[in-house]
Design a protein around this motif. Structure first.
Motif, PDB file in Angstrom:
ATOM      1  N   ALA A  12      10.741  61.310  43.918  1.00  0.00           N
ATOM      2  CA  ALA A  12      11.189  62.540  44.569  1.00  0.00           C
ATOM      3  C   ALA A  12      12.510  63.006  43.969  1.00  0.00           C
ATOM      4  O   ALA A  12      12.702  64.201  43.698  1.00  0.00           O
ATOM      5  CB  ALA A  12      11.340  62.319  46.067  1.00  0.00           C
ATOM      6  N   ARG A  13      13.421  62.064  43.708  1.00  0.00           N
ATOM      7  CA  ARG A  13      14.734  62.444  43.179  1.00  0.00           C
ATOM      8  C   ARG A  13      14.557  63.141  41.823  1.00  0.00           C
ATOM      9  O   ARG A  13      15.154  64.163  41.542  1.00  0.00           O
ATOM     10  CB  ARG A  13      15.638  61.220  43.047  1.00  0.00           C
ATOM     11  CG  ARG A  13      17.104  61.594  42.947  1.00  0.00           C
ATOM     12  CD  ARG A  13      18.035  60.402  42.821  1.00  0.00           C
ATOM     13  NE  ARG A  13      17.693  59.282  43.664  1.00  0.00           N
ATOM     14  CZ  ARG A  13      17.366  58.070  43.207  1.00  0.00           C
ATOM     15  NH1 ARG A  13      17.311  57.839  41.907  1.00  0.00           N
ATOM     16  NH2 ARG A  13      17.089  57.094  44.045  1.00  0.00           N
ATOM     17  N   TYR A  15      11.918  64.684  40.733  1.00  0.00           N
ATOM     18  CA  TYR A  15      11.260  65.975  40.956  1.00  0.00           C
ATOM     19  C   TYR A  15      12.285  67.044  41.374  1.00  0.00           C
ATOM     20  O   TYR A  15      12.289  68.162  40.859  1.00  0.00           O
ATOM     21  CB  TYR A  15      10.183  65.791  42.015  1.00  0.00           C
ATOM     22  CG  TYR A  15       9.351  67.001  42.338  1.00  0.00           C
ATOM     23  CD1 TYR A  15       8.856  67.837  41.351  1.00  0.00           C
ATOM     24  CD2 TYR A  15       9.033  67.295  43.665  1.00  0.00           C
ATOM     25  CE1 TYR A  15       8.071  68.931  41.664  1.00  0.00           C
ATOM     26  CE2 TYR A  15       8.253  68.379  43.984  1.00  0.00           C
ATOM     27  CZ  TYR A  15       7.777  69.202  42.987  1.00  0.00           C
ATOM     28  OH  TYR A  15       7.005  70.279  43.305  1.00  0.00           O
ATOM     29  N   TYR A  16      13.198  66.684  42.267  1.00  0.00           N
ATOM     30  CA  TYR A  16      14.204  67.653  42.714  1.00  0.00           C
ATOM     31  C   TYR A  16      15.181  67.993  41.589  1.00  0.00           C
ATOM     32  O   TYR A  16      15.614  69.140  41.453  1.00  0.00           O
ATOM     33  CB  TYR A  16      14.960  67.135  43.944  1.00  0.00           C
ATOM     34  CG  TYR A  16      14.059  66.888  45.139  1.00  0.00           C
ATOM     35  CD1 TYR A  16      13.068  67.800  45.482  1.00  0.00           C
ATOM     36  CD2 TYR A  16      14.191  65.743  45.919  1.00  0.00           C
ATOM     37  CE1 TYR A  16      12.232  67.582  46.562  1.00  0.00           C
ATOM     38  CE2 TYR A  16      13.352  65.511  47.009  1.00  0.00           C
ATOM     39  CZ  TYR A  16      12.373  66.427  47.325  1.00  0.00           C
ATOM     40  OH  TYR A  16      11.550  66.201  48.386  1.00  0.00           O
ATOM     41  N   GLU A  17      15.528  66.998  40.759  1.00  0.00           N
ATOM     42  CA  GLU A  17      16.409  67.266  39.604  1.00  0.00           C
ATOM     43  C   GLU A  17      15.770  68.281  38.659  1.00  0.00           C
ATOM     44  O   GLU A  17      16.404  69.233  38.221  1.00  0.00           O
ATOM     45  CB  GLU A  17      16.628  65.981  38.784  1.00  0.00           C
ATOM     46  CG  GLU A  17      17.705  65.054  39.300  1.00  0.00           C
ATOM     47  CD  GLU A  17      17.662  63.704  38.584  1.00  0.00           C
ATOM     48  OE1 GLU A  17      18.268  62.779  39.116  1.00  0.00           O
ATOM     49  OE2 GLU A  17      17.008  63.581  37.517  1.00  0.00           O
ATOM     50  N   SER A  19      13.458  70.407  39.322  1.00  0.00           N
ATOM     51  CA  SER A  19      13.350  71.709  39.984  1.00  0.00           C
ATOM     52  C   SER A  19      14.661  72.478  39.885  1.00  0.00           C
ATOM     53  O   SER A  19      14.662  73.690  39.640  1.00  0.00           O
ATOM     54  CB  SER A  19      12.974  71.532  41.454  1.00  0.00           C
ATOM     55  OG  SER A  19      11.718  70.915  41.554  1.00  0.00           O
ATOM     56  N   LYS A  52      20.876  77.782  48.008  1.00  0.00           N
ATOM     57  CA  LYS A  52      20.588  76.503  47.351  1.00  0.00           C
ATOM     58  C   LYS A  52      20.134  76.759  45.922  1.00  0.00           C
ATOM     59  O   LYS A  52      19.339  77.679  45.687  1.00  0.00           O
ATOM     60  CB  LYS A  52      19.479  75.793  48.127  1.00  0.00           C
ATOM     61  CG  LYS A  52      19.496  74.305  47.927  1.00  0.00           C
ATOM     62  CD  LYS A  52      18.688  73.661  49.040  1.00  0.00           C
ATOM     63  CE  LYS A  52      18.788  72.179  48.988  1.00  0.00           C
ATOM     64  NZ  LYS A  52      17.949  71.557  49.999  1.00  0.00           N
ATOM     65  N   ASN A  53      20.575  75.958  44.987  1.00  0.00           N
ATOM     66  CA  ASN A  53      20.201  76.100  43.569  1.00  0.00           C
ATOM     67  C   ASN A  53      20.337  77.542  43.086  1.00  0.00           C
ATOM     68  O   ASN A  53      19.560  77.994  42.247  1.00  0.00           O
ATOM     69  CB  ASN A  53      18.738  75.664  43.319  1.00  0.00           C
ATOM     70  CG  ASN A  53      18.514  74.182  43.555  1.00  0.00           C
ATOM     71  OD1 ASN A  53      19.460  73.437  43.762  1.00  0.00           O
ATOM     72  ND2 ASN A  53      17.258  73.757  43.525  1.00  0.00           N
ATOM     73  N   SER A  86       9.154  70.847  36.293  1.00  0.00           N
ATOM     74  CA  SER A  86       8.991  70.226  37.609  1.00  0.00           C
ATOM     75  C   SER A  86       7.526  70.280  38.065  1.00  0.00           C
ATOM     76  O   SER A  86       7.007  69.296  38.607  1.00  0.00           O
ATOM     77  CB  SER A  86       9.909  70.894  38.636  1.00  0.00           C
ATOM     78  OG  SER A  86       9.769  72.291  38.620  1.00  0.00           O
ATOM     79  N   ASN A 238      15.557  68.418  51.955  1.00  0.00           N
ATOM     80  CA  ASN A 238      14.877  68.414  50.654  1.00  0.00           C
ATOM     81  C   ASN A 238      13.648  69.319  50.653  1.00  0.00           C
ATOM     82  O   ASN A 238      13.137  69.673  49.595  1.00  0.00           O
ATOM     83  CB  ASN A 238      14.452  66.994  50.270  1.00  0.00           C
ATOM     84  CG  ASN A 238      15.636  66.164  49.813  1.00  0.00           C
ATOM     85  OD1 ASN A 238      16.592  66.693  49.264  1.00  0.00           O
ATOM     86  ND2 ASN A 238      15.574  64.870  50.049  1.00  0.00           N
ATOM     87  N   PHE A 241      13.566  73.665  48.833  1.00  0.00           N
ATOM     88  CA  PHE A 241      13.979  73.585  47.429  1.00  0.00           C
ATOM     89  C   PHE A 241      13.322  74.670  46.592  1.00  0.00           C
ATOM     90  O   PHE A 241      12.157  74.654  46.300  1.00  0.00           O
ATOM     91  CB  PHE A 241      13.812  72.165  46.860  1.00  0.00           C
ATOM     92  CG  PHE A 241      12.412  71.758  46.499  1.00  0.00           C
ATOM     93  CD1 PHE A 241      11.471  71.537  47.472  1.00  0.00           C
ATOM     94  CD2 PHE A 241      12.057  71.595  45.162  1.00  0.00           C
ATOM     95  CE1 PHE A 241      10.190  71.155  47.137  1.00  0.00           C
ATOM     96  CE2 PHE A 241      10.778  71.210  44.821  1.00  0.00           C
ATOM     97  CZ  PHE A 241       9.837  70.991  45.806  1.00  0.00           C
TER      98      PHE A 241
END
Ligand code: ZN
Length: 334
Positions: A12-13, A15-17, A19, A52-53, A86, A238, A241
């Motif tokens: 998951a970490r 995947y979020y990076e 993204s 976010k992002n 991603s 999370n 995202f």
């Protein structure tokens, strides 16, 4: 079921990076973005909710839906989905690693629950369309229960469409909006974990409805903003995202959206199981999340009470995992 079973932390970490990197690469600052009306009820009454992002989200003042706005162009999102590290990581690495666990913990119970809903309505399902069929696991489990059913997979990714073909399903390799020749074909149109990604939810839902036969069901599962983990964690959630997850409707927003698409007998439930586990995991990593929340901290520290609280959330439409079902009226589209 635990979050770690279906969403291992290391995967998951990563995947979020990826993204967040895709967000920077595919949606550069300065790109044109337009404020859009609420994706649930259509109201223009909205205020800023979080960022976010580099993506802003608005909250509808009418139905409470949370949605990404101002929104980049649909062309930017299409380019992102065509070439996104991603998304590739999800289908090449993440999902295959958890596919069999998810089959047992998610897909089989999903078939049981959805079959029970249809049977309770006296609705035999002789043909089913799965929109965003992915690896075809849901249809695979549906076919085990109903071997004679006509199973149609709508899946735009070439790689995933090939997976569905290999399982022997009829496959339409297109996004739902581009499907032709399948009007009114399905007793049940099902769509799992797609709506949160969709650029124009109302158009998308009308497309799903067109695939159902008159009197047939349209079913969607997705994330909802009224859920405990999202309300508690908010910008630290999370689940929020971008650029992947851009729509989080409220229960009222789902009801309004389905009504606007012309569906009847709309029912919203939230049979989620993970809200409490998600908040406990987030708080274990960042204890400030529950700062000052003495009651909640005590409640969540006790396994038995935490489990009972999760059941309470699900029973009161307060989980973030939402199921929405409606029926295509006989005169729909006339
Ligand atoms: Zn709204």
């Amino acid at each position: 079921m635990r979050e770690e079973d279906i969403r291992p932390e290391a995967l998951a970490r990563r995947y979020y990076e990826l993204s967040a990197q895709d967000a920077d690469r595919c949606f550069p600052a300065g790109q044109e973005r337009l404020a859009i009306p609420c994706v649930g009820c259509g109201s223009e009454d909205a205020g800023p909710a979080l960022e976010k992002n580099g993506f802003a989200y608005s909250r509808c003042g009418d139905c409470g839906t949370l949605y990404q706005s101002p929104r980049p162009s649909i062309g930017a999102f299409e380019a992102f989905y065509r070439d996104s590290e991603s998304s590739n990581y999800w289908s090449d690495v993440f999902f295959p690693a958890v596919a069999e666990v998810r089959r047992e913990k998610i897909f089989r119970p999903r078939v049981e629950r959805l079959a029970a809903i249809c049977e309770a309505q006296g609705q035999p399902v002789e043909s089913i369309v799965d929109v965003g069929a992915g690896f075809g696991i849901f249809l695979d489990e549906w076919r085990k229960r109903y071997p004679a059913a006509r199973c149609i997979a709508v899946e735009p990714s070439a790689h995933l469409a090939a997976e569905c073909r290999a399982k022997g399903f009829e496959v339409v390799e297109e996004i739902a909006e581009n499907v032709v020749g399948y009007d009114g074909v399905a007793d049940l149109v099902a769509c799992f974990e797609v709506l949160e990604h969709v650029y124009q939810p109302l158009d998308f839902l009308r497309t799903l409805t067109s695939l159902a036969r008159p009197g047939g069901f349209v079913f969607v599962s997705t994330l909802g903003v009224d859920g405990f983990d999202i309300q508690t964690l908010w910008e630290k959630s999370n689940a929020i995202f971008p650029p992947h997850h851009i729509n989080f409707l409220s229960v009222a927003g789902f009801e309004r959206l389905f009504a606007r698409a012309g569906l009847a007998d709309v029912a919203v439930t939230t049979p989620g199981q993970l809200d409490v586990d998600i908040v406990r995991n987030a708080a274990a990593k960042d204890p400030t999340i529950l700062d000052g929340q003495r009651f909640l901290s005590e409640l969540l520290a006790d396994d038995g009470r935490a489990a009972a609280f999760q059941r309470f959330l699900a029973d009161n439409r307060l989980s973030s995992h939402c199921w929405v079902i409606g029926r295509r009226p006989e005169n729909w589209g006339n």
